[in-house]
Design a protein around this motif. Structure first.
Motif, mmCIF file in Angstrom:
data_model
loop_
_atom_site.group_PDB
_atom_site.id
_atom_site.type_symbol
_atom_site.label_atom_id
_atom_site.label_comp_id
_atom_site.label_asym_id
_atom_site.label_seq_id
_atom_site.Cartn_x
_atom_site.Cartn_y
_atom_site.Cartn_z
ATOM 1 N N THR A 86 0.836 -1.205 0.000
ATOM 2 C CA THR A 86 0.000 0.000 0.000
ATOM 3 C C THR A 86 0.864 1.245 0.000
ATOM 4 O OG1 THR A 86 -1.745 -1.173 1.186
ATOM 5 C CG2 THR A 86 -1.824 1.231 1.253
ATOM 6 N N THR A 121 -2.632 -1.212 -3.482
ATOM 7 C CA THR A 121 -3.600 -0.266 -2.937
ATOM 8 C C THR A 121 -2.944 1.104 -2.784
ATOM 9 O OG1 THR A 121 -4.542 -2.075 -1.636
ATOM 10 C CG2 THR A 121 -5.189 0.144 -1.002
ATOM 11 N N ALA A 123 -3.811 4.724 -0.672
ATOM 12 C CA ALA A 123 -4.679 5.298 0.353
ATOM 13 C C ALA A 123 -4.187 6.697 0.712
ATOM 14 C CB ALA A 123 -4.686 4.407 1.593
ATOM 15 N N THR A 125 -5.501 10.361 3.416
ATOM 16 C CA THR A 125 -6.484 11.001 4.279
ATOM 17 C C THR A 125 -6.732 12.411 3.765
ATOM 18 O OG1 THR A 125 -4.757 11.716 5.826
ATOM 19 C CG2 THR A 125 -5.905 9.649 6.336
ATOM 20 N N ARG A 138 -12.547 10.957 -5.568
ATOM 21 C CA ARG A 138 -13.691 10.122 -5.959
ATOM 22 C C ARG A 138 -13.771 9.971 -7.480
ATOM 23 N NH1 ARG A 138 -17.164 13.255 -1.647
ATOM 24 N NH2 ARG A 138 -16.910 11.848 0.133
ATOM 25 N N ARG A 143 -12.591 5.460 -2.866
ATOM 26 C CA ARG A 143 -13.813 5.345 -2.060
ATOM 27 C C ARG A 143 -13.487 5.629 -0.606
ATOM 28 N NH1 ARG A 143 -15.745 6.321 -6.088
ATOM 29 N NH2 ARG A 143 -16.551 4.869 -7.604
ATOM 30 N N GLU A 144 -14.498 6.115 0.098
ATOM 31 C CA GLU A 144 -14.331 6.368 1.530
ATOM 32 C C GLU A 144 -14.285 5.040 2.261
ATOM 33 O OE1 GLU A 144 -16.718 8.424 5.220
ATOM 34 O OE2 GLU A 144 -16.802 9.428 3.268
ATOM 35 N N TRP A 145 -13.216 4.851 3.009
ATOM 36 C CA TRP A 145 -13.044 3.625 3.791
ATOM 37 C C TRP A 145 -13.258 3.863 5.275
ATOM 38 C CZ3 TRP A 145 -7.984 1.366 1.282
ATOM 39 C CH2 TRP A 145 -8.301 0.838 0.027
ATOM 40 N N GLY A 146 -13.335 5.101 5.663
ATOM 41 C CA GLY A 146 -13.575 5.396 7.066
ATOM 42 C C GLY A 146 -13.514 6.884 7.328
ATOM 43 N N VAL A 164 -9.553 7.558 2.488
ATOM 44 C CA VAL A 164 -9.994 7.064 1.185
ATOM 45 C C VAL A 164 -8.947 6.127 0.612
ATOM 46 C CG1 VAL A 164 -11.421 9.098 0.700
ATOM 47 C CG2 VAL A 164 -9.062 9.031 -0.115
ATOM 48 N N GLY A 165 -9.408 5.190 -0.213
ATOM 49 C CA GLY A 165 -8.478 4.243 -0.807
ATOM 50 C C GLY A 165 -8.948 3.766 -2.163
#
Length: 181
Positions: A86, A121, A123, A125, A138, A143-146, A164-165
């Motif tokens: 990642t 991957t 990722a 923030t 987006r 996509r929002e992962w948390g 997001v990731g």
């Protein structure tokens, strides 16, 4: 305006620092509250690796010496080996080049080359209030992962951080490949 990119050189570090420092007063894209110095970013730059964790700078076509933004693929979560698949992506633009398509260009180039660098991957923030950045990511499939509620304090304003990731298509590190350059 048409943008291109190239691998960052040590000579680009002052421009990279200036671009990063330009977002600090806005309180929209970093939790740093005071400007950073070139000296404080020397180790970060020295640890970048064009074959694994590159830093690319954007520039206008025909003007490679004028840095207008940068994107980097950095070690994820403190560089622990299990996370090597990642990349933590960072993307910053010069204020005069925001909203001009450069962010989309640099992000698409980083995403296109991440698999060849061995990542599965990507990722990052983003502050929940930074709708422009959230829309950009987006639009590139992130996509929002948390969401981490109120984890940042920006001059007394609590800020949520959106994680997001983007999963990438199946290339592996063994397949090789170099950077954006």
């Amino acid at each position: 305006m048409t943008y291109q990119h190239r691998l960052a050189t040590r000579e680009d570090l002052p421009a990279i620092v200036d671009i990063y420092n330009s977002v600090i007063p806005e309180r929209s894209a970093t939790c740093d509250l005071e400007p950073v110095t070139v000296a404080s970013r020397e180790a970060w730059f020295a640890e970048s690796d064009p074959q694994r964790h590159p830093i690319w700078v954007g520039h206008e076509s025909g003007r490679p010496e004028v840095v207008t933004g940068y994107v980097s693929l950095e070690p994820f979560l403190n560089g622990r080996r299990g996370y090597d698949v990642t990349a933590d992506l960072a993307l910053y633009l010069h204020p005069e080049h925001r909203g001009s398509g450069q962010g989309a260009y640099l992000l698409s180039q980083a995403v296109a080359r991440a698999s060849a660098l061995g990542f599965r991957t990507i990722a990052t923030t983003i502050f929940a209030s930074n709708e422009r950045s959230l829309r950009l990511f987006r639009s590139h499939g992130f996509r929002e992962w948390g969401r981490l509620p109120a984890v940042a304090d920006l001059d007394g304003r609590a800020e949520d951080v959106v994680f997001v990731g983007l999963p990438l298509g199946g290339s592996s590190r063994e397949q090789g490949g170099s950077g954006l350059g």
